[in-house]
Enzyme design. Structure first.
Site: not given
Length: 522
Positions: A19, A39-40, A457
């Site tokens: 997302a 972002e890691a 999920h």
């Protein structure tokens, strides 16, 4: 950009996942807006990400957060592996590439919980039309010029045709596209949609939404940046603290902070920032900024059972994404929508207990699995901090199969998959059933608890809604904190009825619309 050269931004997006990349790409389309993605993981420019046929090699790699649940009584005390993408594109870069939009009932629920028709079924159809570039059977419900290339696997394994025939013979209608009219129906079987480009490579949200904007000066993508907490002054989010290049840095957000860290790290980051259940925060010495008892609650995941395994008469190597067939059906005809989604796994798929117990073959060409799946679980879990520092791990109390209704549904799914695999239509392909075989009730239940895992999920831990356990409202704003939203699978009030990538992309699109409206972007 280096860790020592971090300017202020208008919007900071924490997490470049399924997302987060969508939000960033859509907002960066406005040149006046300064956008940072933290972002890691890395860029993910590796064969395991690009090549759909070897996606499973990402599991357990450096591109996986490698979470695991606490021991689950419902799984005979086993810990369930809970992989989650740690790479630009998140799950869309490492998953099994099945594109399932979700059912009409999902969006009806989201609309009811949020009080916002923008989350309803009609709105979801419009968003999916914007998202998709679909090259399959024409339908007014599908999009054809969006950024996400969606297609059907080319030349599926021969057993797929037999699975379609056998499943439809049991009353589950075969359809050409499970993401069209079947979205509102009672079930179907189909060749699974996949997010694959015409050249055969994976289309992650990083590829679809960020790659076209990499040369824009208003978009900054900082990889290897692990978000630690949101900086909150008073009741407003004003920045983000993260670690990059071994240093702890702070970036200021003049307009908004968006958490897109996924169903585990989003609630963890909220709690570390002082937003959560005050008793839990005080227990760890964290100053309470906003009491929201629902943060980290309502944990849900789809259950996937490693499963009903059948030996091929003639070896058949896996093709495409190794999961070319799926079906949706009800365990009880009175249910309002399908609650089961078995998947084809083109290998002998076993758990750490069932694989050695049944001596399953390692060579994937020797057997296939029809894996029972539960997509509307009643069981709920929660997350628990172990300390006040970002380095302290989070405990995931998944509570899988803690509700008897989930066990009943999966027992039905298990027998249904066995019936399909042993059917007349499959005899040209199946030499024999390897696992589990006919078992008395007690042994079958024990097998289920030893074989059950998840679809990977992990969702619903910062849910959207209007009740006491809701974390965000219909505009995805965190209750009580200005300038802070959540845009990822954690906002689902209940987990979507199908693979969660497509709904997460939809969440990203809606979040970008909502932010754009508030910022009065043209």
């Amino acid at each position: 950009m280096t860790a020592r050269d971090i300017p202020a931004f208008d919007v900071i997006i924490c997490g470049g996942g399924a997302a987060g990349c969508v939000v960033a790409g859509r907002l960066a389309a406005h040149p006046e807006l300064r956008v940072l993605v933290a972002e890691a993981g890395g860029w993910g420019d590796v064969p395991e990400v690009r090549d759909p046929t070897i996606w499973m090699r990402n599991i357990g790699s450096e591109r996986d957060w490698a979470f695991a649940s606490e021991p689950c009584p419902g799984l005979n005390g086993r810990r369930a592996a809970l992989p989650m993408g740690r790479v630009l594109g998140g799950g869309s870069a490492v998953n099994g590439l099945v594109w399932a939009r979700g059912h009409k009932a999902d969006f009806d629920l989201w609309e009811e919980e949020s009080g916002d028709a923008g989350w309803g079924y009609a709105a979801a159809i419009d968003l999916y039309r914007r998202i998709e570039s679909w090259d399959g059977p024409a339908s007014p419900l599908r999009g054809v010029d969006g950024p996400m290339a969606i297609t059907l696997p080319k030349n599926p394994a021969p057993v797929v045709g037999a699975l379609l025939e056998a499943t439809s013979a049991l009353g589950v209608p075969q359809v050409a596209d499970h993401n069209a009219e079947a979205m509102a129906g009672d079930g179907c079987c189909a060749v699974a949609n996949v997010n694959v480009a015409k050249d055969g490579t994976r289309v992650s949200t990083a590829v679809a939404y960020l790659t076209p904007r990499l040369d824009q000066p208003n978009l900054t993508i900082l990889t290897g940046a692990t978000v630690r907490r949101v900086v909150i002054e008073g009741k407003r989010a004003v920045g983000v603290e993260f670690e990059v290049d071994g240093e702890i840095r702070v970036a200021r957000a003049d307009r908004e902070v968006v958490l897109s860290l996924g169903g585990v790290n989003t609630p963890k980051t909220l709690m570390l920032s002082g937003v959560g259940d005050e008793r839990e925060l005080k227990r760890h010495g964290i100053d309470v900024v906003q009491h929201l008892p629902g943060v980290g609650r309502n944990f849900q995941d789809h259950i996937l059972v490693a499963g009903c395994v059948f030996e091929y008469r003639t070896p058949e190597p896996p093709r495409n994404n190794s999961a070319e067939f799926t079906f949706f059906c009800k365990s009880d005809a009175s249910l309002p929508s399908p609650d089961l989604q078995p998947m084809l796994e083109e290998t002998a798929f076993g758990s750490e207990i069932t694989r050695p117990a049944y001596d399953l073959p390692v060579d994937p060409s020797l057997a296939f699995t029809l894996a029972p799946g539960l997509i509307r679980p009643k069981s709920r879990g929660h997350l628990e901090l172990t300390g006040p520092r970002p380095e302290d791990p989070v405990r995931i109390h998944a509570n899988f199969l803690s509700e008897e209704a989930d066990v009943r549904a999966l027992m039905i799914a298990l027998e249904l998959c066995r019936e399909i695999g042993n059917s007349e239509a499959l005899r040209p392909f199946v030499k024999r059933e390897l696992m589990p075989g006919a078992l008395p009730d007690a042994a079958r239940l024990d097998f289920l608890r030893n074989a059950a895992g998840t679809y990977f999920h992990e969702t619903c831990t910062a849910k959207m809604g209007r009740d006491a356990l809701s974390v965000v409202d219909g505009a995805l704003k965190v209750y009580g904190i200005e300038g802070l939203r959540v845009a990822d699978g954690s906002i689902m009030p209940a987990i979507a009825g199908g693979n969660t990538l497509a709904p997460c992309v939809l969440i990203g699109e809606r979040a970008a619309d909502l932010i754009g409206a508030d910022l009065k972007l043209r």
